[in-house]
Design a protein around this motif. Structure first.
Motif, mmCIF file in Angstrom:
data_model
loop_
_atom_site.group_PDB
_atom_site.id
_atom_site.type_symbol
_atom_site.label_atom_id
_atom_site.label_comp_id
_atom_site.label_asym_id
_atom_site.label_seq_id
_atom_site.Cartn_x
_atom_site.Cartn_y
_atom_site.Cartn_z
ATOM 1 N N SER A 58 6.256 -5.848 10.433
ATOM 2 C CA SER A 58 5.779 -5.068 9.138
ATOM 3 C C SER A 58 7.002 -4.465 8.290
ATOM 4 C CB SER A 58 4.946 -4.087 9.831
ATOM 5 O OG SER A 58 5.685 -2.976 10.432
ATOM 6 N N SER A 59 6.548 -4.030 7.332
ATOM 7 C CA SER A 59 7.768 -3.451 6.439
ATOM 8 C C SER A 59 7.300 -2.087 6.003
ATOM 9 C CB SER A 59 7.939 -4.302 5.140
ATOM 10 O OG SER A 59 8.693 -3.699 4.430
ATOM 11 N N PHE A 60 7.610 -1.054 6.539
ATOM 12 C CA PHE A 60 7.339 0.139 6.316
ATOM 13 C C PHE A 60 8.228 1.310 5.894
ATOM 14 C CE2 PHE A 60 4.830 4.130 6.556
ATOM 15 C CZ PHE A 60 5.375 4.973 7.240
ATOM 16 N N GLU A 61 8.240 2.132 5.064
ATOM 17 C CA GLU A 61 8.931 3.057 4.749
ATOM 18 C C GLU A 61 8.329 4.559 4.494
ATOM 19 O OE1 GLU A 61 11.496 2.380 1.376
ATOM 20 O OE2 GLU A 61 9.888 2.125 -0.061
ATOM 21 N N ALA A 62 9.061 5.484 4.926
ATOM 22 C CA ALA A 62 8.671 6.845 4.556
ATOM 23 C C ALA A 62 9.725 7.495 3.695
ATOM 24 C CB ALA A 62 8.438 7.521 5.713
ATOM 25 N N VAL A 63 9.718 8.095 2.326
ATOM 26 C CA VAL A 63 10.516 8.422 1.583
ATOM 27 C C VAL A 63 10.066 9.605 0.887
ATOM 28 C CG1 VAL A 63 11.794 7.926 -0.471
ATOM 29 C CG2 VAL A 63 11.173 5.962 1.073
ATOM 30 N N ILE A 64 11.145 10.828 0.868
ATOM 31 C CA ILE A 64 10.941 11.932 0.170
ATOM 32 C C ILE A 64 11.435 11.603 -1.203
ATOM 33 C CG2 ILE A 64 11.486 14.397 -0.091
ATOM 34 C CD1 ILE A 64 10.131 13.806 2.247
ATOM 35 N N ASP A 65 10.286 11.721 -2.222
ATOM 36 C CA ASP A 65 10.777 11.577 -3.772
ATOM 37 C C ASP A 65 11.456 12.703 -4.410
ATOM 38 O OD1 ASP A 65 10.962 10.717 -6.007
ATOM 39 O OD2 ASP A 65 8.738 10.367 -6.508
ATOM 40 N N GLU A 68 0.796 -1.180 -0.043
ATOM 41 C CA GLU A 68 0.163 0.045 -0.085
ATOM 42 C C GLU A 68 1.024 1.137 -0.039
ATOM 43 O OE1 GLU A 68 -3.268 0.123 2.558
ATOM 44 O OE2 GLU A 68 -3.714 -2.129 2.547
ATOM 45 N N ILE A 69 0.945 2.095 -0.960
ATOM 46 C CA ILE A 69 1.541 3.256 -1.295
ATOM 47 C C ILE A 69 0.700 4.368 -1.268
ATOM 48 C CG2 ILE A 69 2.993 4.491 -2.629
ATOM 49 C CD1 ILE A 69 3.945 1.731 -4.106
ATOM 50 N N PHE A 70 1.098 5.433 -0.386
ATOM 51 C CA PHE A 70 0.244 6.495 -0.162
ATOM 52 C C PHE A 70 1.359 7.955 -0.391
ATOM 53 C CE2 PHE A 70 -1.270 3.459 2.907
ATOM 54 C CZ PHE A 70 -2.610 3.751 3.026
ATOM 55 N N TYR A 71 1.062 8.160 -1.653
ATOM 56 C CA TYR A 71 1.968 9.238 -2.540
ATOM 57 C C TYR A 71 1.123 10.572 -2.527
ATOM 58 C CZ TYR A 71 5.201 10.957 -6.111
ATOM 59 O OH TYR A 71 6.165 11.534 -6.681
ATOM 60 N N TYR A 72 1.837 11.645 -1.982
ATOM 61 C CA TYR A 72 1.125 12.937 -1.807
ATOM 62 C C TYR A 72 2.325 14.030 -2.044
ATOM 63 C CZ TYR A 72 -1.580 16.940 -0.598
ATOM 64 O OH TYR A 72 -2.109 18.149 -0.622
ATOM 65 N N GLN A 73 1.866 14.864 -3.145
ATOM 66 C CA GLN A 73 2.856 15.978 -3.421
ATOM 67 C C GLN A 73 3.325 16.880 -2.250
ATOM 68 O OE1 GLN A 73 1.597 18.353 -6.790
ATOM 69 N NE2 GLN A 73 3.100 20.055 -5.868
ATOM 70 N N PHE A 74 2.588 17.038 -1.277
ATOM 71 C CA PHE A 74 2.986 17.855 -0.119
ATOM 72 C C PHE A 74 3.000 17.102 1.147
ATOM 73 C CE2 PHE A 74 0.835 21.257 -2.991
ATOM 74 C CZ PHE A 74 1.896 21.598 -3.441
ATOM 75 N N LEU A 83 6.862 14.678 -1.828
ATOM 76 C CA LEU A 83 7.887 15.493 -2.552
ATOM 77 C C LEU A 83 8.344 16.468 -1.499
ATOM 78 C CD1 LEU A 83 6.440 16.268 -5.881
ATOM 79 C CD2 LEU A 83 7.951 14.445 -5.154
ATOM 80 N N ASN A 84 7.679 16.745 -0.391
ATOM 81 C CA ASN A 84 7.984 17.778 0.630
ATOM 82 C C ASN A 84 8.245 17.267 2.068
ATOM 83 O OD1 ASN A 84 7.758 20.662 1.016
ATOM 84 N ND2 ASN A 84 6.141 20.137 2.120
ATOM 85 N N GLU A 85 7.218 16.696 2.796
ATOM 86 C CA GLU A 85 7.362 16.233 4.213
ATOM 87 C C GLU A 85 6.512 15.206 4.607
ATOM 88 O OE1 GLU A 85 6.622 18.785 8.088
ATOM 89 O OE2 GLU A 85 8.010 19.778 6.711
ATOM 90 N N ILE A 86 6.980 14.349 5.521
ATOM 91 C CA ILE A 86 6.291 13.215 6.089
ATOM 92 C C ILE A 86 6.337 13.214 7.818
ATOM 93 C CG2 ILE A 86 6.065 10.724 6.486
ATOM 94 C CD1 ILE A 86 7.311 10.694 3.388
#
Length: 430
Positions: A297-304, A255-261, A282-285
């Motif tokens: 679990s397998s989880f990552e938070a990435v700035i694209d 499950e990928i949650f992708y959002y610009q801001f 692209l901004n902040e998590i």
């Protein structure tokens, strides 16, 4: 949406017309079951205009929510980083808006012979119409008003071509429009609750309909009155708030949650043992209290940083295009935070859970996920160091007496006792 998202979504729409044609299948189904009120057999189930007189047949909002989800699942099979966008037709009302550019949704008009006539067949809704809907407290009155009046019908008529017809799902703008309708339902449900349906299954989603060799599931409309059940969250004003959701991987292996801001996750957002999920921005998590990535679990938070492209193409608010610069915090704002097995950071370093309030006025309280010795520095957006304070063996730090700062963006940088940078976060001064 970024240029990357636009290109990928447009390409996915075109690809869906090759081989099994989902656009055509959804349009034909929508046309076949549009409305039976004026036919020889008005008792047959249909999709539209059953309120206020036939609540036992009503599925308008739930059916279109599941339809949007079916389309989004299809494009995410092509590229899991893309999602449907929503067209707020109470705000974006010009035929020259970027939405209609040839490199966005404009090319479909000629290529798919849609016959649009933007602005030639009626008015779009006003913000006051939307506000009026949100003030209604009875679900059936809300649903009936939404369906029959300009908040829903306006975009169909204003666009022209296929959109005012029963085959409206042939036009890709249909999915942007009905995603907005679905967002309004979610906003209403959040405010008032009480969405309910008498019928317990839906046309197409009754466990008997097949597309491309796959039988679609039986869906009770009462099970999807909250869009979060499907993993769908609507971002607004540059913020996607992800809460009250348990990752299940029922619909996607990841499950990928992708959002610009900005993405903020917490308040019972859980990645349980064995589940796979990721946040991309692209901004902040920000991961705030209530977020949990369980052991196993397998989880990552990435700035694209690869697919940003140009921002503010269509409906984004408050975006800032990034450029490389020599400021001492610039690269670290984009540094990924990655979880793997066990839910712990790979390098076991502290991260900021909250820096609040944001926006701030006189002070900032910074909370880390573990106790540590550290130094907090505050920079303005010109890269100038304006405050530095040291703390020992704590996970909570308060920086006071900031009332004299000018309004605008600032950056917090946290370093450990050895001077190694741990994390950087952007904040706003009111």
């Amino acid at each position: 949406m970024t240029d990357y998202e636009i290109v990928e979504l447009v390409n996915a729409f075109y690809e869906l017309r090759n081989g099994p044609d989902l656009f055509n299948d959804l349009a034909q189904f929508h046309g076949q079951f549009f409305n039976y009120d004026n036919t020889a057999d008005p008792t047959r189930l249909d999709l539209h205009f059953n309120l206020p007189d036939e609540p036992e047949r009503e599925i308008f909002l739930a059916w279109h929510r599941r339809q949007m989800f079916e389309m989004e699942q299809a494009v995410q099979e092509i590229n899991p980083d893309i999602s449907l966008a929503y067209w707020d037709s109470s705000v974006y009302q010009s035929p020259t808006d970027a939405l209609w550019d040839e490199d966005y949704l404009g090319s479909f008009n000629t290529n798919w012979s849609l016959g649009r006539n933007l602005g030639g067949n009626g008015a779009l809704p006003t913000p006051a119409r939307v506000d009026n809907l949100m003030n209604m407290t009875d679900f059936r009155e809300f649903s009936n008003e939404l369906e029959r009046r300009p908040v829903h019908s306006g975009a169909h008529n204003w666009t022209g071509g296929a959109m005012p017809s029963t085959l409206s799902p042939r036009d890709p703008i249909f999915y942007f429009h009905h995603s907005f309708v679905d967002k309004l339902w979610q906003d209403w449900e959040t405010l008032h609750g009480g969405s309910t349906f008498i019928i317990t299954s839906m046309l197409r989603y009754d466990g008997t309909y097949s597309f491309d060799g796959e039988t679609l599931p039986l869906v009770d409309p009462n099970d999807i009155t909250d869009s979060r059940v499907l993993g769908v969250f609507y971002a607004e004003d540059g913020l996607a708030e992800l809460d009250n959701y348990i990752v299940s991987n029922i619909y996607n292996p990841e499950e990928i949650f992708y959002y610009q801001f900005n993405i903020q996750a917490g308040d019972n957002f859980i990645v349980p043992e064995g589940a796979v999920a990721s946040f991309k921005s692209l901004n902040e998590i920000n991961l705030v209290p209530g977020f949990e990535a369980a052991p196993g679990s397998s989880f990552e938070a990435v700035i694209d940083t690869e697919n940003g492209g140009a921002m503010n193409k269509a409906f984004s608010k408050g975006g800032i295009a990034r450029a490389k610069n020599p400021y001492p915090y610039s690269e670290l704002i984009n540094k990924p935070i990655v979880w793997e097995e066990g839910g712990d950071l790979l390098d076991d370093k502290p991260i900021i859970l909250t820096a609040a309030p944001n926006p701030f006025t006189e002070k900032i309280t910074v909370k880390l996920n573990k106790r540590t010795d550290c130094v907090i520095e505050v920079f303005n957006m010109m890269g100038m160091l304006i405050r530095e304070e040291a703390f020992q063996n704590t996970d909570t730090m308060v920086i006071k007496n900031l009332y004299g700062l000018s309004s605008g963006f600032y950056v917090i940088r946290v370093t450990d006792a050895n001077g190694e940078i741990l994390v950087v976060k952007r904040i706003i001064k009111m």
